[in-house]
Design an enzyme around this catalytic site. Structure first.
Site, short mmCIF file in Angstrom:
data_model
loop_
_atom_site.label_atom_id
_atom_site.label_comp_id
_atom_site.label_asym_id
_atom_site.label_seq_id
_atom_site.Cartn_x
_atom_site.Cartn_y
_atom_site.Cartn_z
N CYS A 133 29.39 52.35 31.45
CA CYS A 133 28.26 52.07 30.55
C CYS A 133 27.28 51.11 31.20
CB CYS A 133 28.77 51.49 29.25
SG CYS A 133 29.88 50.10 29.51
N GLU A 144 28.87 49.38 20.72
CA GLU A 144 28.54 49.35 22.15
C GLU A 144 28.21 50.78 22.53
OE1 GLU A 144 28.49 46.67 23.98
OE2 GLU A 144 29.42 45.29 22.56
P1 NAP Z 1 31.73 59.59 21.59
O1 NAP Z 1 31.77 61.06 21.50
O2 NAP Z 1 30.86 58.86 20.65
O3 NAP Z 1 33.25 59.11 21.43
C1 NAP Z 1 33.63 57.80 21.52
C2 NAP Z 1 34.84 57.55 20.66
O4 NAP Z 1 34.51 57.78 19.30
C3 NAP Z 1 36.02 58.45 20.95
O5 NAP Z 1 37.20 57.70 20.77
C4 NAP Z 1 35.90 59.52 19.88
O6 NAP Z 1 37.14 60.11 19.58
C5 NAP Z 1 35.42 58.70 18.73
N1 NAP Z 1 34.72 59.42 17.69
C6 NAP Z 1 33.95 60.52 17.80
N2 NAP Z 1 33.47 60.86 16.59
C7 NAP Z 1 33.94 59.95 15.71
C8 NAP Z 1 33.82 59.77 14.32
N3 NAP Z 1 33.07 60.59 13.57
N4 NAP Z 1 34.46 58.73 13.74
C9 NAP Z 1 35.19 57.90 14.48
N5 NAP Z 1 35.35 58.02 15.80
C10 NAP Z 1 34.74 59.03 16.41
O7 NAP Z 1 31.31 59.08 23.00
P2 NAP Z 1 31.70 59.66 24.43
O8 NAP Z 1 30.69 60.68 24.75
O9 NAP Z 1 33.13 60.00 24.51
O10 NAP Z 1 31.49 58.35 25.30
C11 NAP Z 1 30.49 58.22 26.23
C12 NAP Z 1 29.47 57.24 25.75
O11 NAP Z 1 30.07 55.96 25.59
C13 NAP Z 1 28.36 57.06 26.73
O12 NAP Z 1 27.15 57.28 26.08
C14 NAP Z 1 28.46 55.60 27.15
O13 NAP Z 1 27.25 54.98 27.36
C15 NAP Z 1 29.16 54.97 26.03
N6 NAP Z 1 29.90 53.81 26.50
C16 NAP Z 1 29.42 52.58 26.17
C17 NAP Z 1 30.09 51.45 26.59
C18 NAP Z 1 29.61 50.10 26.20
O14 NAP Z 1 30.38 49.17 26.32
N7 NAP Z 1 28.40 49.94 25.74
C19 NAP Z 1 31.23 51.57 27.36
C20 NAP Z 1 31.68 52.84 27.69
C21 NAP Z 1 31.00 53.96 27.26
P3 NAP Z 1 37.60 61.50 20.29
O15 NAP Z 1 37.69 61.22 21.73
O16 NAP Z 1 38.90 61.77 19.66
O17 NAP Z 1 36.52 62.49 19.95
#
Ligand code: NAP
Length: 511
Positions: free
Chosen positions: A295, A256
């Site tokens: 999102c 997602e």
């Molecule tokens: P992100 O950096 O990708 O992080 C999301 C999650 O992934 C966090 O728990 C992060 O942990 C973890 N993570 C990061 N690198 C990882 C890796 N290499 N392996 C495993 N896990 C890893 O995203 P974000 O910037 O925090 O979130 C914002 C984004 O989420 C936005 O783009 C939004 O559109 C999207 N979003 C989508 C939805 C949906 O349902 N489609 C809902 C909400 C948000 P840490 O926090 O410990 O780094």
């Protein structure tokens, strides 16, 4: 300062080494630390597979549903504390925090009800049985059984309570144990929610574990019976899908990711009409609820060219009236972004939008001296404008682009390359039919706004009964959707054999 802990292998433990500091994003005051270093992830995964899985699979759907109900009750007991953490650690207004926490409880209850309706069965029938050859005895029947692995859930920072529960509910109901990893920046709320569930002793050991802090190599440890459900940025989703073990063992992955959700105003809509007012209300709510960190929030506002000026003036006025500040103050309507990193992302994204459009509302820098505040910003484009950033860059904050259309917005919508939700506001049946047909394949959900729907939640609210996810940029995933959500955690198997033998086997399944 509180040191957050993980719940792994049936006990709470903190990581050692350098920890991440969690703050109050309105005041920048440090609140807690989180580290996962030194925690035994291999043992946690094995604990889920060896203890949690068998315990869940021994239960019927109704019994698993009862666990979800008890989980919801445990969260309800802790609700006030959870809301307070939403305000302190996530920059939520009380109403934003309710959206997260009550959404979590409501989703658990919806899946509890589904479990009850599936009754004493432990697995599902998939469709009708069929005669396969000339002999009426040779029969086929598809069934769906729980996988014997662990479901790893990685969540984004914006919904620490709902993210935990909307993923855990279908997994647990299907019979798969869960290891959930909340985003570190807002993990206080997820940790407290988990403590409420553990203290209430509602789940069998190993059914639900929580990893607080960096994920380390958790996804790289998954095997053929495991699944990975990820919510977050498209870039991280891409990395996870490409992990060698994921490719080699065909680990099921659900992503997602980003989405440039569009709201479309129909050509026949008159300014000041009920439909027009509903459209404005939904746009403003989506831009400002949770400071736009949803999102499903509307990012692209598509209006007929003739209405561009009216919509701009109304949105500028409504957005200008939104009171920004510390969400601990009751009269504040919008809090800060969740972290300094997030503010940096939004500032950079707004700059990109500003380079190709005219900014008509909001500022270009942090809105208050302290805290990660950003005022709601609107960027206006001309008809037929190139608008590359508007269709490519999801600015995850109170930011939207206003784009005119010439009566057919579908080509503009498609430039977003796939989204979670598109909202459409029109009562022109022929236009609606054409537009729905054009934009439907690009989305997981279409919201057809209508002023006669009382208490309409708007397009930004994800409901447990309906699919959440979307093609292309949105990650290609599918979560929720009632019973459909169980499929991700179940293995579909075709049984073929003698009809009476199959009928006897199918007795333990729910149709
Ligand atoms: P992100 O950096 O990708 O992080 C999301 C999650 O992934 C966090 O728990 C992060 O942990 C973890 N993570 C990061 N690198 C990882 C890796 N290499 N392996 C495993 N896990 C890893 O995203 P974000 O910037 O925090 O979130 C914002 C984004 O989420 C936005 O783009 C939004 O559109 C999207 N979003 C989508 C939805 C949906 O349902 N489609 C809902 C909400 C948000 P840490 O926090 O410990 O780094």
């Amino acid at each position: 300062m509180q040191a957050l802990e993980s719940y792994l292998g049936g006990r709470w433990a903190g990581g050692r080494g350098a920890a991440h500091t969690l703050v109050n994003p309105a005041t920048e005051a440090p609140l807690a630390t989180a580290s996962s270093e030194g925690l035994d992830l291999a043992a946690a995964l094995e604990f889920a597979r060896a203890r949690g899985g068998p315990a869940l699979r021994a239960l019927s759907f109704a019994e698993r549903g009862a666990l979800l109900k008890a989980m919801a009750e445990a969260l309800q007991e802790a609700r006030d504390e959870l809301l307070a953490l939403g305000i302190a650690n996530c920059g939520n207004t009380r109403s934003d925090a309710k959206f997260d926490v009550d959404g979590a409880i409501g989703t658990l209850l919806a899946y509890a009800e589904l479990g009850e309706s599936l009754g004493a069965a432990r697995f599902l029938l998939d469709g009708e049985g069929l005669q396969l050859g000339r002999s009426p005895r040779f029969h086929g029947q598809h069934v769906a059984v729980p996988r014997h692995g662990v479901a790893v859930h990685v969540n984004a920072f914006n919904f620490p309570a709902w993210g935990l529960c909307e993923k855990a509910a279908p997994a647990l109901l299907a019979g798969m144990p869960v290891l959930s990893k909340p985003a570190t920046a807002t993990a206080m709320l997820a940790e407290r929610a988990m403590r409420a569930v553990v203290e209430a002793k509602v789940l069998p050991e190993g059914a639900l574990q929580l990893l607080v802090g960096a994920p380390r190599d958790l996804p790289a440890r998954l095997g053929a019976q495991d699944v990975l459900a990820f919510t977050g940025s498209g870039a991280t989703g891409e990395r996870l899908r490409a992990l060698p073990n994921v490719v080699r063992h065909a680990v099921r992955v659900n992503v997602e990711a980003d989405s440039l959700n569009a709201a479309l105003l129909g050509p026949e809509v008159e300014p000041r009409s009920d439909m027009y007012e509903l459209f404005l209300k939904d746009v403003v709510r989506d831009m400002t609820q949770k400071a736009g960190q949803k999102c499903t929030a509307i990012r692209r506002v598509l209006v007929p060219q003739a209405l561009l000026e009216a919509v701009r003036e109304d949105l500028v006025e409504l957005l200008g009236a939104v009171k920004l500040g510390d969400p601990a103050d009751e009269d504040v309507r919008m809090g800060p972004l969740t972290s300094e990193a997030q503010l940096g992302e939004v500032l950079e994204g707004a700059q990109r939008l500003g380079a190709e459009s005219r900014q008509v509302a909001g500022g270009a820098r942090r809105a208050l001296e302290r805290g990660y505040f950003f005022a709601p910003a609107l960027f206006e484009y001309g008809l037929g404008a190139e608008a590359n950033a508007a269709h490519e860059r999801e600015v995850f904050g109170p930011v939207a682009c206003l784009l005119p259309h010439d009566g057919d917005p579908s080509q503009i919508v498609a430039r977003g390359q796939g989204g979670l939700v598109c909202s459409i506001y029109s009562e022109d049946a022929a236009w609606l039919e054409r537009t729905v047909a054009q934009v439907a394949p690009w989305h997981g959900r279409l919201f057809l706004g209508h002023p006669k729907i009382e208490l309409s939640p708007g397009p930004g609210t994800v409901l447990p009964q309906l699919v959440h996810g979307g093609p292309g940029r949105a990650g290609g995933g599918e979560e929720l959707g009632g019973r459909r959500a169980l499929n991700f955690y179940l293995q579909r198997v075709a049984l073929e054999g003698s009809r009476p033998v199959l009928a006897a086997l199918a007795k333990g399944a729910a149709a």
